[in-house]
Design a protein around this motif. Structure first.
Motif, PDB file in Angstrom:
ATOM      1  N   GLN A  45      51.116 -19.224 -18.346  1.00  0.00           N
ATOM      2  CA  GLN A  45      52.512 -19.036 -18.689  1.00  0.00           C
ATOM      3  C   GLN A  45      52.678 -17.588 -19.133  1.00  0.00           C
ATOM      4  N   PRO A  46      53.898 -17.101 -19.264  1.00  0.00           N
ATOM      5  CA  PRO A  46      54.072 -15.716 -19.707  1.00  0.00           C
ATOM      6  C   PRO A  46      53.299 -15.458 -21.003  1.00  0.00           C
ATOM      7  N   ILE A  47      52.483 -14.385 -20.981  1.00  0.00           N
ATOM      8  CA  ILE A  47      51.598 -14.128 -22.108  1.00  0.00           C
ATOM      9  C   ILE A  47      51.120 -12.681 -22.093  1.00  0.00           C
ATOM     10  N   LEU A  48      50.784 -12.202 -23.266  1.00  0.00           N
ATOM     11  CA  LEU A  48      50.074 -10.941 -23.425  1.00  0.00           C
ATOM     12  C   LEU A  48      48.738 -11.298 -24.050  1.00  0.00           C
ATOM     13  N   CYS A  49      47.650 -10.928 -23.404  1.00  0.00           N
ATOM     14  CA  CYS A  49      46.305 -11.254 -23.873  1.00  0.00           C
ATOM     15  C   CYS A  49      45.538  -9.950 -24.062  1.00  0.00           C
ATOM     16  N   GLY A  70      39.067  -4.141 -24.974  1.00  0.00           N
ATOM     17  CA  GLY A  70      39.931  -2.973 -24.938  1.00  0.00           C
ATOM     18  C   GLY A  70      40.986  -3.020 -23.854  1.00  0.00           C
ATOM     19  N   GLN A  71      40.930  -4.034 -22.992  1.00  0.00           N
ATOM     20  CA  GLN A  71      41.908  -4.170 -21.927  1.00  0.00           C
ATOM     21  C   GLN A  71      42.825  -5.357 -22.235  1.00  0.00           C
ATOM     22  N   SER A  72      43.936  -5.425 -21.509  1.00  0.00           N
ATOM     23  CA  SER A  72      44.855  -6.534 -21.712  1.00  0.00           C
ATOM     24  C   SER A  72      45.266  -7.138 -20.372  1.00  0.00           C
ATOM     25  N   LEU A  73      45.716  -8.350 -20.451  1.00  0.00           N
ATOM     26  CA  LEU A  73      46.221  -9.082 -19.296  1.00  0.00           C
ATOM     27  C   LEU A  73      47.651  -9.493 -19.642  1.00  0.00           C
ATOM     28  N   ILE A  74      48.579  -9.096 -18.817  1.00  0.00           N
ATOM     29  CA  ILE A  74      49.984  -9.437 -19.042  1.00  0.00           C
ATOM     30  C   ILE A  74      50.459 -10.303 -17.883  1.00  0.00           C
ATOM     31  N   VAL A  75      51.023 -11.458 -18.203  1.00  0.00           N
ATOM     32  CA  VAL A  75      51.551 -12.375 -17.198  1.00  0.00           C
ATOM     33  C   VAL A  75      53.037 -12.540 -17.487  1.00  0.00           C
ATOM     34  N   SER A  76      53.866 -12.252 -16.489  1.00  0.00           N
ATOM     35  CA  SER A  76      55.319 -12.253 -16.695  1.00  0.00           C
ATOM     36  C   SER A  76      56.001 -13.571 -16.326  1.00  0.00           C
ATOM     37  N   HIS A  77      55.282 -14.449 -15.612  1.00  0.00           N
ATOM     38  CA  HIS A  77      55.882 -15.715 -15.175  1.00  0.00           C
ATOM     39  C   HIS A  77      54.774 -16.737 -14.956  1.00  0.00           C
ATOM     40  N   ASP A  78      55.153 -17.992 -14.822  1.00  0.00           N
ATOM     41  CA  ASP A  78      54.147 -19.026 -14.561  1.00  0.00           C
ATOM     42  C   ASP A  78      53.362 -18.638 -13.313  1.00  0.00           C
ATOM     43  N   LEU A  79      52.031 -18.718 -13.421  1.00  0.00           N
ATOM     44  CA  LEU A  79      51.185 -18.222 -12.352  1.00  0.00           C
ATOM     45  C   LEU A  79      49.928 -19.085 -12.224  1.00  0.00           C
ATOM     46  N   PRO A  80      49.741 -19.777 -11.094  1.00  0.00           N
ATOM     47  CA  PRO A  80      48.508 -20.556 -10.903  1.00  0.00           C
ATOM     48  C   PRO A  80      47.342 -19.602 -10.636  1.00  0.00           C
TER      49      PRO A  80
END
Length: 98
Positions: A45-49, A70-80
């Protein structure tokens, strides 16, 4: 004591379990894994990790992304996705803020 050490100590004080550890701040949690895993299917789901320690692999179709400390993963919408934690151990768990 480093930030990662403090976050691990916080997680240990809450319940000692791996995975998602909720905080007193709404919509803010700690993810901790003490062992590596095999690729499994998820719907992000949308998230900042923000990865604080360890490494994670995420696959979307034919595209693979590895994120590490030190890195991040950004998800802007539901994503399988297919995803797994890599190289985690009890001595050096995967730790992320989400």
């Amino acid at each position: 004591m480093t930030l990662v050490d403090r976050i691990i100590a916080y997680a240990d004080a809450q319940d000692g379990e791996d995975e998602l550890i909720h905080t007193d701040v709404e919509s803010f949690a700690v993810v901790r894994n003490r062992s590596s895993a095999v690729l499994e299917g998820y719907v992000y789901q949308p998230i900042l990790c923000l990865i604080l320690q360890g490494e994670k692999e995420t696959q979307v179709g034919d595209h693979t992304v590895q994120v590490s400390a030190g890195q991040s993963l950004i998800v802007s919408h539901d994503l399988p996705v297919m995803a797994c934690v890599m190289g985690a151990s009890a001595a050096r768990p995967y730790v992320a803020l989400v």
